[in-house]
Design a protein around this motif. Structure first.
Motif, PDB file in Angstrom:
ATOM      1  N   VAL A  50       0.906  -1.235  -0.003  1.00  0.00           N
ATOM      2  CA  VAL A  50      -0.101  -0.043  -0.011  1.00  0.00           C
ATOM      3  C   VAL A  50       0.913   1.349   0.039  1.00  0.00           C
ATOM      4  O   VAL A  50       1.870   1.255   0.864  1.00  0.00           O
ATOM      5  CB  VAL A  50      -0.949   0.130   1.009  1.00  0.00           C
ATOM      6  CG1 VAL A  50      -0.302  -0.047   2.495  1.00  0.00           C
ATOM      7  CG2 VAL A  50      -1.964   1.118   1.157  1.00  0.00           C
ATOM      8  N   VAL A  51       0.331   2.222  -0.649  1.00  0.00           N
ATOM      9  CA  VAL A  51       1.194   3.607  -0.649  1.00  0.00           C
ATOM     10  C   VAL A  51       0.000   4.686  -0.349  1.00  0.00           C
ATOM     11  O   VAL A  51      -0.974   4.688  -0.910  1.00  0.00           O
ATOM     12  CB  VAL A  51       1.809   3.979  -2.230  1.00  0.00           C
ATOM     13  CG1 VAL A  51       2.564   5.302  -2.010  1.00  0.00           C
ATOM     14  CG2 VAL A  51       2.465   2.682  -2.656  1.00  0.00           C
ATOM     15  N   VAL A  52       0.384   5.368   0.530  1.00  0.00           N
ATOM     16  CA  VAL A  52      -0.508   6.522   1.073  1.00  0.00           C
ATOM     17  C   VAL A  52       0.015   7.791   1.189  1.00  0.00           C
ATOM     18  O   VAL A  52       1.310   7.973   1.441  1.00  0.00           O
ATOM     19  CB  VAL A  52      -0.729   6.054   2.732  1.00  0.00           C
ATOM     20  CG1 VAL A  52      -1.783   6.808   3.119  1.00  0.00           C
ATOM     21  CG2 VAL A  52      -1.204   4.624   2.642  1.00  0.00           C
ATOM     22  N   SER A  53      -0.933   8.815   0.737  1.00  0.00           N
ATOM     23  CA  SER A  53      -0.631  10.291   1.020  1.00  0.00           C
ATOM     24  C   SER A  53      -1.876  10.722   1.779  1.00  0.00           C
ATOM     25  O   SER A  53      -2.788  10.881   1.350  1.00  0.00           O
ATOM     26  CB  SER A  53      -0.261  11.071  -0.060  1.00  0.00           C
ATOM     27  OG  SER A  53      -0.320  12.311   0.050  1.00  0.00           O
ATOM     28  N   ASP A  54      -1.714  10.937   3.113  1.00  0.00           N
ATOM     29  CA  ASP A  54      -3.184  11.140   3.798  1.00  0.00           C
ATOM     30  C   ASP A  54      -3.069  12.410   4.601  1.00  0.00           C
ATOM     31  O   ASP A  54      -3.380  12.424   6.006  1.00  0.00           O
ATOM     32  CB  ASP A  54      -3.256   9.918   4.890  1.00  0.00           C
ATOM     33  CG  ASP A  54      -2.261   9.646   5.955  1.00  0.00           C
ATOM     34  OD1 ASP A  54      -1.084  10.212   5.604  1.00  0.00           O
ATOM     35  OD2 ASP A  54      -2.560   8.962   6.927  1.00  0.00           O
ATOM     36  N   GLY A  56      -3.411  16.558   4.457  1.00  0.00           N
ATOM     37  CA  GLY A  56      -4.046  17.804   3.736  1.00  0.00           C
ATOM     38  C   GLY A  56      -5.445  17.496   3.173  1.00  0.00           C
ATOM     39  O   GLY A  56      -5.914  16.484   3.586  1.00  0.00           O
ATOM     40  N   ALA A  57      -5.994  18.340   2.426  1.00  0.00           N
ATOM     41  CA  ALA A  57      -7.466  18.185   1.927  1.00  0.00           C
ATOM     42  C   ALA A  57      -7.756  17.065   1.024  1.00  0.00           C
ATOM     43  O   ALA A  57      -8.740  16.621   0.808  1.00  0.00           O
ATOM     44  CB  ALA A  57      -8.026  19.511   1.431  1.00  0.00           C
ATOM     45  N   THR A  58      -6.871  16.911   0.239  1.00  0.00           N
ATOM     46  CA  THR A  58      -6.811  15.566  -0.743  1.00  0.00           C
ATOM     47  C   THR A  58      -6.034  14.490  -0.350  1.00  0.00           C
ATOM     48  O   THR A  58      -4.717  14.595   0.007  1.00  0.00           O
ATOM     49  CB  THR A  58      -6.390  16.211  -2.189  1.00  0.00           C
ATOM     50  OG1 THR A  58      -7.126  17.336  -2.741  1.00  0.00           O
ATOM     51  CG2 THR A  58      -6.416  15.085  -3.178  1.00  0.00           C
ATOM     52  N   ARG A  59      -6.481  13.308  -0.242  1.00  0.00           N
ATOM     53  CA  ARG A  59      -5.719  12.222   0.166  1.00  0.00           C
ATOM     54  C   ARG A  59      -6.052  11.070  -0.730  1.00  0.00           C
ATOM     55  O   ARG A  59      -6.771  10.765  -1.397  1.00  0.00           O
ATOM     56  CB  ARG A  59      -6.248  12.056   1.580  1.00  0.00           C
ATOM     57  CG  ARG A  59      -6.236  13.076   2.492  1.00  0.00           C
ATOM     58  CD  ARG A  59      -6.841  12.660   4.187  1.00  0.00           C
ATOM     59  NE  ARG A  59      -6.351  13.886   4.667  1.00  0.00           N
ATOM     60  CZ  ARG A  59      -6.294  13.940   6.221  1.00  0.00           C
ATOM     61  NH1 ARG A  59      -6.490  12.844   6.812  1.00  0.00           N
ATOM     62  NH2 ARG A  59      -6.130  14.856   6.610  1.00  0.00           N
ATOM     63  N   LEU A  60      -5.002  10.189  -1.095  1.00  0.00           N
ATOM     64  CA  LEU A  60      -4.819   9.135  -1.761  1.00  0.00           C
ATOM     65  C   LEU A  60      -3.859   7.839  -1.341  1.00  0.00           C
ATOM     66  O   LEU A  60      -3.241   8.055  -0.727  1.00  0.00           O
ATOM     67  CB  LEU A  60      -4.090   9.931  -3.113  1.00  0.00           C
ATOM     68  CG  LEU A  60      -3.657   9.194  -4.317  1.00  0.00           C
ATOM     69  CD1 LEU A  60      -5.037   8.632  -5.019  1.00  0.00           C
ATOM     70  CD2 LEU A  60      -3.052   9.699  -5.331  1.00  0.00           C
ATOM     71  N   VAL A  61      -4.661   7.028  -1.658  1.00  0.00           N
ATOM     72  CA  VAL A  61      -4.163   5.470  -1.372  1.00  0.00           C
ATOM     73  C   VAL A  61      -4.257   4.648  -2.764  1.00  0.00           C
ATOM     74  O   VAL A  61      -5.129   4.708  -3.652  1.00  0.00           O
ATOM     75  CB  VAL A  61      -4.966   5.158  -0.371  1.00  0.00           C
ATOM     76  CG1 VAL A  61      -4.561   3.636  -0.015  1.00  0.00           C
ATOM     77  CG2 VAL A  61      -5.027   5.950   1.160  1.00  0.00           C
ATOM     78  N   LEU A  62      -2.992   3.925  -2.865  1.00  0.00           N
ATOM     79  CA  LEU A  62      -2.945   2.970  -4.001  1.00  0.00           C
ATOM     80  C   LEU A  62      -2.952   1.639  -3.139  1.00  0.00           C
ATOM     81  O   LEU A  62      -1.876   1.292  -2.567  1.00  0.00           O
ATOM     82  CB  LEU A  62      -1.903   3.137  -5.081  1.00  0.00           C
ATOM     83  CG  LEU A  62      -1.797   4.435  -5.601  1.00  0.00           C
ATOM     84  CD1 LEU A  62      -0.905   4.611  -6.744  1.00  0.00           C
ATOM     85  CD2 LEU A  62      -3.237   4.848  -6.280  1.00  0.00           C
ATOM     86  N   ILE A  63      -3.797   0.564  -3.369  1.00  0.00           N
ATOM     87  CA  ILE A  63      -3.612  -0.737  -2.738  1.00  0.00           C
ATOM     88  C   ILE A  63      -3.173  -1.998  -3.847  1.00  0.00           C
ATOM     89  O   ILE A  63      -3.916  -1.929  -4.722  1.00  0.00           O
ATOM     90  CB  ILE A  63      -4.764  -1.317  -2.019  1.00  0.00           C
ATOM     91  CG1 ILE A  63      -5.098  -0.095  -0.860  1.00  0.00           C
ATOM     92  CG2 ILE A  63      -4.779  -2.570  -1.564  1.00  0.00           C
ATOM     93  CD1 ILE A  63      -6.233  -0.389   0.017  1.00  0.00           C
ATOM     94  N   ARG A  71       6.114   9.757  -2.417  1.00  0.00           N
ATOM     95  CA  ARG A  71       6.522  11.101  -2.907  1.00  0.00           C
ATOM     96  C   ARG A  71       5.587  11.261  -4.237  1.00  0.00           C
ATOM     97  O   ARG A  71       5.071  12.576  -4.332  1.00  0.00           O
ATOM     98  CB  ARG A  71       7.853  11.127  -3.320  1.00  0.00           C
ATOM     99  CG  ARG A  71       8.212  12.478  -4.044  1.00  0.00           C
ATOM    100  CD  ARG A  71       9.863  12.832  -4.391  1.00  0.00           C
ATOM    101  NE  ARG A  71      10.549  12.749  -2.915  1.00  0.00           N
ATOM    102  CZ  ARG A  71      11.890  12.819  -2.893  1.00  0.00           C
ATOM    103  NH1 ARG A  71      12.548  12.929  -4.031  1.00  0.00           N
ATOM    104  NH2 ARG A  71      12.572  12.804  -1.580  1.00  0.00           N
ATOM    105  N   ASP A  72       5.448  10.691  -5.148  1.00  0.00           N
ATOM    106  CA  ASP A  72       4.428  10.514  -6.173  1.00  0.00           C
ATOM    107  C   ASP A  72       3.049  10.927  -5.917  1.00  0.00           C
ATOM    108  O   ASP A  72       2.429  11.825  -6.442  1.00  0.00           O
ATOM    109  CB  ASP A  72       4.486   9.197  -7.108  1.00  0.00           C
ATOM    110  CG  ASP A  72       5.956   8.851  -7.428  1.00  0.00           C
ATOM    111  OD1 ASP A  72       6.438   9.689  -8.200  1.00  0.00           O
ATOM    112  OD2 ASP A  72       6.024   7.751  -7.779  1.00  0.00           O
TER     113      ASP A  72
END
Length: 612
Positions: A50-54, A56-63, A71-72
């Protein structure tokens, strides 16, 4: 609440999500919230990265396996509310993953084109949830198994869109290549297409370069971390290229080849050994007799996989689980398969139907080569090549004529948008009538996956491959082994789909596109392979030996008690035969029975019809 070994659920940015999240927290290993502090992601991840950016107002997860880094993702969240822009850039990453996005109170998610990373949605407590397992959403919403879905799953080849429905009422799939967008209140939902298939315009040489690069990137996205990996090495043109690129990773690869003592049973080993000379990164080559594995149709007595739909995985599971056990002993984290290769690299009749418009003589020669082998007449070939019926007309006709009974499956014709429908000879008349009526109703507003027969068939076939790979991916989860199929990554599919049909495959050569992609990487004498040995003798022996167990599973599952099946007709049609492999109708029944038996052992509600 009893939950499976792996799952992911995305909740809307609404107060109603709190009590739902609380039910998932007991098993969740990944807990993420919206910027508001309300629950967003509750997931249990065993083998999946799993890669997470959680923040700020916009949050993104790739599973799932991906070339993306944290960083991406941080960079992508800088796009703010541009959902389409974020999805377009996420798609540039290689791998096999699902995306979950929280932006400005909205919850957005998408899976893969092939549906290997399939998503569903359902309303629970008045809000829409998104999840990667239909059974988890059904359990949260106390949904029941659909009797209609059970009846339809007795057919080996369901057409689109009937093959897409979940097994539970009020649980809906998200189409491959689409994303779902849920508003902040969790009550308004929309789906939009994010993927467009490439036009088949490239030559074989051009496409081979794209395919080679896509496979290289697909395997690098998985092996770059140095995780220990294993790979099937059957010597065929699917698993062997995957094994080759896996061997380029920093930890090398453990390769496995199986053989039998049946006639031709060592052919795979012969070709695997030819290919191995080009793979110095193979750290060990295990050569294993299939006699050390469970028989075909063996090992099913106590099998409980907990899948969320009937799947070919059930029948293959005892053997595959033996491989997973070997991976665990060796500390392997990822097991690579060649699933999807036959779906991508072997032509279907519909390709020639499309070719007839641009290259009529080429289409005719190809079509007649196949037709002669299958004893199809000159006149029938011509009629099918010139047939221009649209998808809706074909589907209506197929459903109207579907009441025919058969123990076999006819191959699709040149103008067919799917495999011809046929009901098992042992299905009751009332059940057939009811299923046909419901299928006609469900097809009333159905549209094709693409405007042409060939492009529709391509996508339909890839969805089928993705569903097989998806089922198998769950096998290693309890042991933290990712059972993975890189050939159906989005970028690999795109590379193949971009090649002209007459250059992608021919009736005269075995998988020429893959051969061209691997030219210069694998030995020339290996690339001359033109056949692949099947497991027919093993299937015949295994079915005869384990038939009593299969019959007991049908009984235990309750499928024989729902008015769908004439028991005596089933007994007569399913008797083992010393010279013939089991009917695909019987295999489909067994996969359905194993699924239903698992449902009986789970807390997911059954329909009243099934519970009786």
């Amino acid at each position: 609440m009893e939950l499976p070994e792996s799952f992911a659920v995305a909740l809307p940015d609404a107060d109603a999500s709190g009590p739902i999240a609380a039910r998932l927290d007991q098993r969740a290993s990944l807990v993420l919230d919206h910027a508001s502090g309300r629950p967003w992601i509750r997931a249990r991840l065993r083998a999946d990265p799993v890669v997470v950016s959680d923040s700020g107002a916009t949050r993104l997860v790739l599973i799932g396996p991906t070339s993306a880094t944290q960083r991406d993702l941080v960079s992508l969240t800088g796009l703010g509310r541009d959902v389409a822009g974020i999805i377009e850039r996420v798609h540039r990453f290689h791998g096999n993953f699902a995306m979950y996005l929280s932006v400005d109170g909205r919850t957005v998610a998408c899976g893969t084109v092939s549906q290997n990373r399939r998503l569903f949605h359902s309303t629970v407590n008045g809000v829409t949830l998104i999840g990667d397992r239909a059974d988890v959403l059904a359990q949260l919403g106390e949904r029941t198994i659909s009797p209609v879905a059970v009846g339809m799953r007795l057919l080996p080849n369901l057409p689109h869109p009937h093959n897409d429905f979940a097994m539970w009422d009020e649980v809906h799939p998200v189409a491959g290549g689409a994303y779902i967008d849920v508003d902040s209140g969790g009550t308004r939902t929309s789906t939009r297409t994010w993927w467009t298939r490439p036009a088949p315009e490239l030559s074989r040489d051009e496409g081979a370069g794209l395919l080679r690069d896509a496979l290289d990137s697909a395997l690098a996205a998985r092996t770059g971390s140095g995780v220990a990996v294993s790979a099937d090495l059957s010597g065929g043109l699917d698993s062997t290229p995957v094994c080759y690129f896996a061997s380029q990773g920093p930890s090398g690869v453990l390769a496995r080849t199986f053989y039998t003592d049946d006639p031709g049973g060592r052919e795979d080993l012969h070709w695997a050994e030819r290919a191995l000379v080009a793979m110095p990164g193979v750290t060990e080559h295990e050569i294993i007799s299939v006699d050390s594995l469970p028989d075909f149709y063996g090992g099913l007595e106590d099998l409980h996989l907990g899948l969320d739909e009937p799947s070919q995985t059930f029948m293959a599971a005892p053997r595959l689980l033996a491989m997973v056990a070997g991976d665990v002993e060796r500390g392997v984290g990822i097991h690579f398969t060649g699933i999807g290769g036959d779906h991508l690299f072997r032509s279907v009749a519909a390709w020639d139907h499309d070719l007839a418009r641009s290259k009529p003589m080429t289409a005719w020669r190809r079509a007649r080569t196949e037709a002669r082998a299958n004893r199809v007449s000159f006149r029938t070939t011509l009629r099918q090549l010139t047939d221009r019926q649209d998808y809706a007309t074909w589907l209506r006709t197929a459903l109207r004529d579907a009441s025919q009974r058969s123990d076999t499956i006819a191959p699709p014709g040149l103008s067919d948008w799917g495999a011809p429908l046929a009901f098992p000879a042992w299905m009751t008349d009332d059940a057939v009538d009811a299923v046909i009526a419901r299928m006609i109703e469900l097809a009333s507003d159905a549209s094709s996956l693409s405007s042409s027969v060939a492009e529709h068939f391509d996508l339909y076939t890839m969805h089928e491959a993705g569903r097989v790979a998806r089922g198998m991916s769950y096998l290693g989860q309890p042991d933290d082994v990712l059972f993975d199929s890189p050939l159906i990554d989005d970028h690999v599919i795109e590379a193949v789909f971009a090649v002209r049909y007459d250059e992608r495959d021919t009736p005269m050569e075995w998988k020429p596109l893959m051969k061209e992609a691997m030219r210069g990487l694998l030995p020339d004498d290996y690339l001359h392979r033109a056949t692949k040995v099947g497991g027919g003798p093993q299937a015949v022996r295994g079915y005869a030996k384990h038939y009593p167990t299969l019959a007991a599973i049908w009984e235990e599952s309750g499928v024989l008690d729902q008015g769908l099946i004439d028991r005596q007709a089933l007994v007569e049609a399913s008797r083992p035969n010393d010279t013939r492999i089991p009917s695909p109708m019987v295999i489909t029944l067994t996969n359905l029975a194993l699924f239903l038996r698992d449902v009986h052992h789970s807390p997911v509600p059954q329909s009243s019809e099934e519970a009786r």
